[in-house]
Design a protein around this motif. Sequence first.
Motif, PDB file in Angstrom:
ATOM      1  N   CYS A   3      11.812  -5.466   7.073  1.00 24.51           N
ATOM      2  CA  CYS A   3      12.400  -5.353   8.621  1.00 24.51           C
ATOM      3  C   CYS A   3      11.605  -3.626   8.954  1.00 24.51           C
ATOM      4  O   CYS A   3      11.552  -3.487   9.999  1.00 24.51           O
ATOM      5  CB  CYS A   3      13.894  -5.407   8.503  1.00 24.51           C
ATOM      6  SG  CYS A   3      14.057  -6.893   8.093  1.00 24.51           S
ATOM      7  N   GLY A  17      16.380  -4.044  16.987  1.00 17.37           N
ATOM      8  CA  GLY A  17      16.681  -5.156  16.212  1.00 17.37           C
ATOM      9  C   GLY A  17      15.597  -5.014  15.151  1.00 17.37           C
ATOM     10  O   GLY A  17      16.696  -5.809  14.121  1.00 17.37           O
ATOM     11  N   CYS A  18      15.104  -4.748  14.914  1.00 18.56           N
ATOM     12  CA  CYS A  18      14.785  -4.516  13.471  1.00 18.56           C
ATOM     13  C   CYS A  18      15.873  -3.998  12.488  1.00 18.56           C
ATOM     14  O   CYS A  18      15.567  -3.923  11.820  1.00 18.56           O
ATOM     15  CB  CYS A  18      13.071  -3.914  13.208  1.00 18.56           C
ATOM     16  SG  CYS A  18      11.640  -4.897  14.290  1.00 18.56           S
ATOM     17  N   LEU A  59      23.897   0.635  20.299  1.00 25.83           N
ATOM     18  CA  LEU A  59      22.495   0.248  19.586  1.00 25.83           C
ATOM     19  C   LEU A  59      22.150   0.845  18.203  1.00 25.83           C
ATOM     20  O   LEU A  59      21.794   0.711  16.708  1.00 25.83           O
ATOM     21  CB  LEU A  59      20.925   0.171  20.105  1.00 25.83           C
ATOM     22  CG  LEU A  59      21.151  -0.497  21.163  1.00 25.83           C
ATOM     23  CD1 LEU A  59      19.998  -0.775  22.054  1.00 25.83           C
ATOM     24  CD2 LEU A  59      20.949  -2.322  20.381  1.00 25.83           C
ATOM     25  N   ILE A  66      18.787  -2.433  13.686  1.00 25.00           N
ATOM     26  CA  ILE A  66      19.850  -3.698  12.771  1.00 25.00           C
ATOM     27  C   ILE A  66      19.587  -4.820  11.717  1.00 25.00           C
ATOM     28  O   ILE A  66      20.465  -4.929  11.104  1.00 25.00           O
ATOM     29  CB  ILE A  66      19.936  -4.298  13.830  1.00 25.00           C
ATOM     30  CG1 ILE A  66      20.683  -2.901  15.261  1.00 25.00           C
ATOM     31  CG2 ILE A  66      20.743  -5.627  13.920  1.00 25.00           C
ATOM     32  CD1 ILE A  66      20.297  -4.436  16.630  1.00 25.00           C
ATOM     33  N   LEU A  67      18.598  -5.560  11.661  1.00 23.21           N
ATOM     34  CA  LEU A  67      18.609  -6.778  10.372  1.00 23.21           C
ATOM     35  C   LEU A  67      17.959  -5.755   9.310  1.00 23.21           C
ATOM     36  O   LEU A  67      18.758  -6.078   7.845  1.00 23.21           O
ATOM     37  CB  LEU A  67      17.136  -7.319  10.994  1.00 23.21           C
ATOM     38  CG  LEU A  67      16.845  -8.487  11.742  1.00 23.21           C
ATOM     39  CD1 LEU A  67      16.018  -9.016  12.010  1.00 23.21           C
ATOM     40  CD2 LEU A  67      17.818  -9.122  11.396  1.00 23.21           C
ATOM     41  N   TRP A  82      14.605  -3.671  22.539  1.00 21.66           N
ATOM     42  CA  TRP A  82      15.290  -4.265  22.148  1.00 21.66           C
ATOM     43  C   TRP A  82      14.906  -4.798  20.261  1.00 21.66           C
ATOM     44  O   TRP A  82      14.913  -5.432  19.238  1.00 21.66           O
ATOM     45  CB  TRP A  82      15.304  -5.271  22.757  1.00 21.66           C
ATOM     46  CG  TRP A  82      16.217  -5.614  24.042  1.00 21.66           C
ATOM     47  CD1 TRP A  82      16.118  -5.146  25.221  1.00 21.66           C
ATOM     48  CD2 TRP A  82      18.255  -5.495  24.085  1.00 21.66           C
ATOM     49  NE1 TRP A  82      17.129  -4.463  25.928  1.00 21.66           N
ATOM     50  CE2 TRP A  82      17.976  -4.615  25.200  1.00 21.66           C
ATOM     51  CE3 TRP A  82      18.264  -5.276  23.289  1.00 21.66           C
ATOM     52  CZ2 TRP A  82      19.149  -4.249  25.781  1.00 21.66           C
ATOM     53  CZ3 TRP A  82      20.575  -4.908  23.209  1.00 21.66           C
ATOM     54  CH2 TRP A  82      20.480  -4.317  24.447  1.00 21.66           C
TER      55      TRP A  82
END
Length: 472
Positions: free
Chosen positions: A337, A354-355, A290, A357-358, A350
Amino acid sequence: MSATLPAAPTTVRYRMLFLLCLLAMITYLDRAMYGSAKGDLMAAVGQPEKRFYLVLVAFQIAYALFEIPAGWMGDRFGPRITLLRVVAWFSLFVGLTAFAGYALPGTEIVVIGFGVLVAMQFLFGIGEAGAFPNISKAIYNWFPEDKRGSAKGLVWMSARLMGGLTPFVWVLLVVIGGLTWRQALGVFAAVAALWCVAFYATFRNRPAEHPDVNAAEDELINAGKGATQVNEAVPWGRIFTNRNVLALCAMYTVTNFNWYFLMYYLPKTLKDQFPSGNATDGGKLLLALLGGAPLLVGMAGCLLGGLLTDRYIRRTGDRKWGRRIYGMLGYGLAGCCYAAAAAFTGGNLWVFAGCLILVGFTNDLIMGPSWATAQDIGRRYSAIVSGAMNMVGNLGAALGNLITGLILETYTVKQMVDGKEVDVVSGTGYVTCFTMYAVVYGLGVLTWLVIDPTKPVVEEIVAPEPESEETR
């Protein structure tokens, strides 16, 4: 008697691109590993990990200041010898860093303490400076105009791939594989040295210099380019006062100011915010993946941004908006993001990851358009213009690392983890950083409106086609 069909172009340019992509991977491997190695490295020199930002600032300042000299070397002597110098230099200092905090045999004398480590990272930055401007120069020499954005996107995709895999590779080699952090740095230095051997044997500055390139490929690559100017004086004044160049530099400051958090600080952020993930080897691998995921998805952003900008230009003929649209879109979405990450700090792993990662994906939509724009504006001075863009951008990175480091140091508290007292950054520190990054991205959207890729620093005069027998 049938006419002889013209020979199809050879594909040597793709072999050159493969070598350039490998180089991009190596540069990011040797930088991204600090996100995982900094704890051991700072412990070896007797300093808390929270002061590592000073090491990063030293690297970024040197990396920035020597971008233009290294870019000039590429324009003057060619990317081949310049890139060999770049990789040989920085691989040496990666290897030397492995001896940080190491006492001379039979003594207590430590040659590489914290001060020397900072100085060495400055020298490491000098070594890496010029890698991407000269990769850009090599692409300009080896690819036709409508393929340069895609080629540059592939280079950045490769860099992000390796940067994203580095935390995972580190866990496999060191945490699970049993190598010491010093041995891992030695392995990374050796990989760079092997690349130098392959590059020296294979790469040439221009298609005409390579024995495997046929006339059709040479013509394909050089169609529409101006004739090479030998020993022409570089118009330094025109370059550094050009509105386009100044706007390009301001634009690239935005991505460097905001992005390095993902490479240098995110692995620790995940450990701080979700300490339960460190309880098992599987949890450590998950956090490592991650932590590297923004760079992994960023490679798709790099590739997609390059493909989209070239496709738009081919379909519409509008170079100005073909570059602008995807730069503005990438910055706008990345800011949103980061704002979302600020809202979800301390919440679900997650959603939070996820934020971020975007952010990696949307930020990297601008990489292909940015470097292709530097080529559009620079033309035969593309390495110098690219170097100027990367220089100012990395001064922005130095400023970003300094401000980020100070914010996180301010919000660092002591906590007991597994029976040991460790430094942990509170959620407020991360929210402050993410909010700041979102605002800076908003300013970045506006900078794209000032950039015009259709206006080069110096107009090139295309050499006329030789007269045929019929027109004489």
